[in-house]
Design a protein around this motif. Sequence first.
Motif, PDB file in Angstrom:
ATOM      1  N   PRO A 271       0.830  -1.209   0.000  1.00 32.45           N
ATOM      2  CA  PRO A 271       0.000   0.000   0.000  1.00 32.45           C
ATOM      3  C   PRO A 271       0.866   1.260   0.000  1.00 32.45           C
ATOM      4  CG  PRO A 271      -0.690  -1.550   1.722  1.00 32.45           C
ATOM      5  CD  PRO A 271       0.614  -2.047   1.200  1.00 32.45           C
ATOM      6  N   GLY A 272       0.275   2.357  -0.466  1.00 29.75           N
ATOM      7  CA  GLY A 272       0.944   3.647  -0.402  1.00 29.75           C
ATOM      8  C   GLY A 272       1.849   3.972  -1.559  1.00 29.75           C
ATOM      9  N   GLY A 404      11.616   4.972  -3.995  1.00 32.09           N
ATOM     10  CA  GLY A 404      11.998   5.330  -2.645  1.00 32.09           C
ATOM     11  C   GLY A 404      11.158   4.663  -1.581  1.00 32.09           C
ATOM     12  N   LEU A 405      10.138   3.897  -1.983  1.00 30.08           N
ATOM     13  CA  LEU A 405       9.259   3.215  -1.030  1.00 30.08           C
ATOM     14  C   LEU A 405       9.386   1.701  -1.132  1.00 30.08           C
ATOM     15  CD1 LEU A 405       6.006   5.349  -1.513  1.00 30.08           C
ATOM     16  CD2 LEU A 405       7.734   5.597   0.277  1.00 30.08           C
ATOM     17  N   THR A 406       9.398   1.199  -2.357  1.00 32.28           N
ATOM     18  CA  THR A 406       9.415  -0.243  -2.588  1.00 32.28           C
ATOM     19  C   THR A 406      10.847  -0.766  -2.595  1.00 32.28           C
ATOM     20  OG1 THR A 406       7.480   0.074  -4.005  1.00 32.28           O
ATOM     21  CG2 THR A 406       8.562  -2.082  -4.076  1.00 32.28           C
ATOM     22  N   SER A 515      -8.114  12.496  -0.058  1.00 31.36           N
ATOM     23  CA  SER A 515      -7.071  12.350   0.961  1.00 31.36           C
ATOM     24  C   SER A 515      -5.935  11.572   0.377  1.00 31.36           C
ATOM     25  CB  SER A 515      -7.638  11.642   2.194  1.00 31.36           C
ATOM     26  OG  SER A 515      -8.106  10.364   1.855  1.00 31.36           O
ATOM     27  N   LYS A 516      -5.020  11.250   1.213  1.00 34.39           N
ATOM     28  CA  LYS A 516      -3.808  10.544   0.757  1.00 34.39           C
ATOM     29  C   LYS A 516      -4.168   9.204   0.152  1.00 34.39           C
ATOM     30  CE  LYS A 516       0.660   8.952   2.402  1.00 34.39           C
ATOM     31  NZ  LYS A 516       1.535   8.764   3.556  1.00 34.39           N
TER      32      LYS A 516
END
Length: 519
Positions: A271-272, A404-406, A515-516
């Motif tokens: 997620p995200g 930068g996240l995964t 929202s996010k």
Amino acid sequence: MGLTEYIAILRKRWLSIAAAVVVGLCVAALASVLATPTYQAVAQVYVSVRGGASVDDLVQGSAYTGRQVQSYAALATSPRVLSPVIEELGLGVTPQELASGVAVEQPPDTVLITLTVTDESPDRAARIADAVAESLATVVQELEQTGEAQESPVQISTVREAVVPTHPVSPRVALNLALGLALGLLVGVGAAVLRDLLDTRIRSVAQVEAITDASVIGAIAFEEDAVEHPLIIQGSPQGPRAEAFRRLRTNLQFLEAGGSSPTFVVSSALPGEGKSTTSINLAITLADMGSRVVVVDADLRRPSVSRYMGLEGAVGLTTVLIGRATIDDAVQTWGNRNLSVLASGQVPPNPSELLGSPAMAEVLRELERRYDAVIIDTAPLLPVTDGAVLAKLAGGAVIVVGAGLTHRHQLAEALDALAKAGTGAHGVIVNRLPLEEQGDYRYYGYGSEPSARPVDEVDGAHPRHVRSRLWPGPGRAASTTPPTGGTAASPMRPFRPVERETSVTVGAPATRSGSKDDG
């Protein structure tokens, strides 16, 4: 790693490297300031044999002194030589402590002995050097004396008296600063390379290409206002993100031309990573081109499409799957009427079973018949199996990777989950890329209009409610003004011929803000 990779690391970590260099210089400067200055004084003695009666005596005496001079040099730091010096000058130290500040050197092939004394006082250093030379001559005289009344055949004479030094030999500020600079640079570069090697997060398209054979079909730039304006029509229509989605639209057309289904399941590893906003923005760009597009919110655990698009989400996919509504009842029109949305509906207790049911397959077939493109936003692949189930029904998935996240192993595991489900990835979209990773094309401003206002500024429209003359809501007439990124009559070919028009829209856009991105 090649030279290019190292240069990229230096460019990316230049700030931390510069900080390490500054720290190294500061430490060197501080050490130089705090260090006590020391001075050196040098005295030199000559070892000879007293005159002989013949030439043979002189030759023998010279050979003798040549053999003995090394012993005399070692004798210079002995307690027998240094104790008289301590007593004479009143130094208040032990012979061993004084010996640590006396360096003795015997140049090769000579009978010279060089005495170098290091001390915090320049005057005391000179006096100690001269005193050691005199004491050495006295001790040698005593040791080499052959009889009580005879003189020693060896004579030590001072040929260079010590001069009071005027400049300290330490600290050497220039040398210390150079060493601090070199050490700081070494530590900074080493730490940067090590940090990059230990960092397994995906930060570039090249890293994705090294993990999978699937093509990178999109690279979406990260902009500072992306969180506040997740939909591209709310920001600059000629910005890097908008252009990146147009390139992604073109690449998807090539996939469809290659025989791929017009249904695209959009998922991610975790997620995200931005899969939901990517699905919506991709659908918007496809609709701008003139294609009839439907966005299906198939993330039945954390649905977010209806929230972003300001639509009612209570009636949707799950309502259709359990037979309480038809597709005609559940589909809502958004924007320029080329774009439709099938919200998630109420969250069910069995999402995986519901998405893998024959009813879901029938819904996909019906949507493919009605629309040129079907964009399905689904749950991440690693936490649950929903995405893999849908990808198998659609013949593959498009994977969104958050730069930068995964982590690399997470993307590999997500692709493996698809493979175990008997399907694969149509392509990979790298999201949240830094602008410098976008390449030089971002500077090419063809078609940009600096004076153009974002859609959310037209007629005072709220950023989250696209109710303007550019993007009319359900039940309102569409403007003749072409939508952002498209033209009134696009010359580009839609994904596939429209066989049948989509039916009536249900509900009006809700008034709550987005929202996010949860997905």
